[in-house]
Write a protein that holds these residues in place. Structure first.
Motif, mmCIF file in Angstrom:
data_model
loop_
_atom_site.group_PDB
_atom_site.id
_atom_site.type_symbol
_atom_site.label_atom_id
_atom_site.label_comp_id
_atom_site.label_asym_id
_atom_site.label_seq_id
_atom_site.Cartn_x
_atom_site.Cartn_y
_atom_site.Cartn_z
ATOM 1 N N TRP A 129 -1.569 13.755 1.987
ATOM 2 C CA TRP A 129 -2.842 13.066 1.775
ATOM 3 C C TRP A 129 -3.879 13.351 2.846
ATOM 4 N N LEU A 167 0.729 4.041 -2.872
ATOM 5 C CA LEU A 167 0.410 5.442 -2.617
ATOM 6 C C LEU A 167 1.554 6.356 -3.000
ATOM 7 N N PRO A 194 -6.183 0.554 -0.581
ATOM 8 C CA PRO A 194 -6.508 1.842 0.042
ATOM 9 C C PRO A 194 -7.996 2.167 -0.057
ATOM 10 N N SER A 195 -8.473 2.974 0.850
ATOM 11 C CA SER A 195 -9.821 3.537 0.759
ATOM 12 C C SER A 195 -9.687 4.777 -0.117
ATOM 13 N N TYR A 196 -10.144 4.692 -1.341
ATOM 14 C CA TYR A 196 -9.909 5.762 -2.314
ATOM 15 C C TYR A 196 -10.770 7.001 -2.113
ATOM 16 N N VAL A 223 0.838 -1.192 0.000
ATOM 17 C CA VAL A 223 0.000 0.000 0.000
ATOM 18 C C VAL A 223 0.873 1.243 0.000
ATOM 19 N N THR A 224 1.892 1.257 0.821
ATOM 20 C CA THR A 224 2.794 2.399 0.872
ATOM 21 C C THR A 224 3.427 2.624 -0.489
ATOM 22 N N VAL A 283 -1.266 8.133 7.336
ATOM 23 C CA VAL A 283 -1.547 8.918 6.143
ATOM 24 C C VAL A 283 -0.498 10.020 6.051
ATOM 25 N N LEU A 291 -8.382 6.975 9.156
ATOM 26 C CA LEU A 291 -7.279 6.281 8.505
ATOM 27 C C LEU A 291 -6.010 6.429 9.321
#
Length: 146
Positions: A123, A11, A108-110, A7-8, A119, A116
């Motif tokens: 973001w 993003l 991710p939750s877009y 995820v990192t 972050v 969250l």
């Protein structure tokens, strides 16, 4: 902890978050969001372009029927047939807030900004995708039928 690394990486690949905006309200019903986030229907061609671009991060984790895109991900389900596996409301919730369905997901939750963790400053308070982009991607995914 190792599950957070993809995820990192995903993003970090984004050019920039969606511009700070007032998020459209939505209601989760069962395992989906019935009502679109916008008044305009999503555009499948724009959605395809978004999925193909690395800026949406989709293709970093998923593979898709996009023969022109090299180096597609294999961490998440193949998007081929997504429109057969999930309804439009189910697709919409998976993009808006996949963690609502699976708290352990690395997706991710877009379109969520509250509650969250980890972050980046850039973001904070901003969705990754706009409501229009969510609807465009949903429109594209809905066309992917077996």
């Amino acid at each position: 902890m190792a599950k957070l690394l993809p995820v990192t990486a995903c993003l970090a690949a984004l050019a920039s978050p969606a511009v700070a905006q007032s998020l459209a309200s939505y209601t989760v019903s069962g395992d989906g969001i019935e009502q679109p986030l916008t008044d305009m229907p999503g555009d499948a061609a724009r959605g395809r372009a978004l999925v193909a671009e690395r800026s949406s991060t989709c293709i970093l984790c998923h593979s898709a029927p996009l023969p022109e895109v090299r180096f597609q991900g294999d961490l998440a389900p193949n998007l081929a047939g997504a429109g057969s596996r999930w309804s439009v409301p189910q697709l919409r919730l998976r993009l808006v807030d996949a963690a609502r369905l699976n708290p352990a997901t690395i997706m991710p939750s877009y379109y969520r900004t509250d509650g969250l963790e980890r972050v980046g400053r850039t973001w904070q308070g901003k969705p990754i995708l706009t409501a229009e982009q969510i609807e465009d991607i949903v429109a594209y995914l809905a066309t992917l039928r077996d």
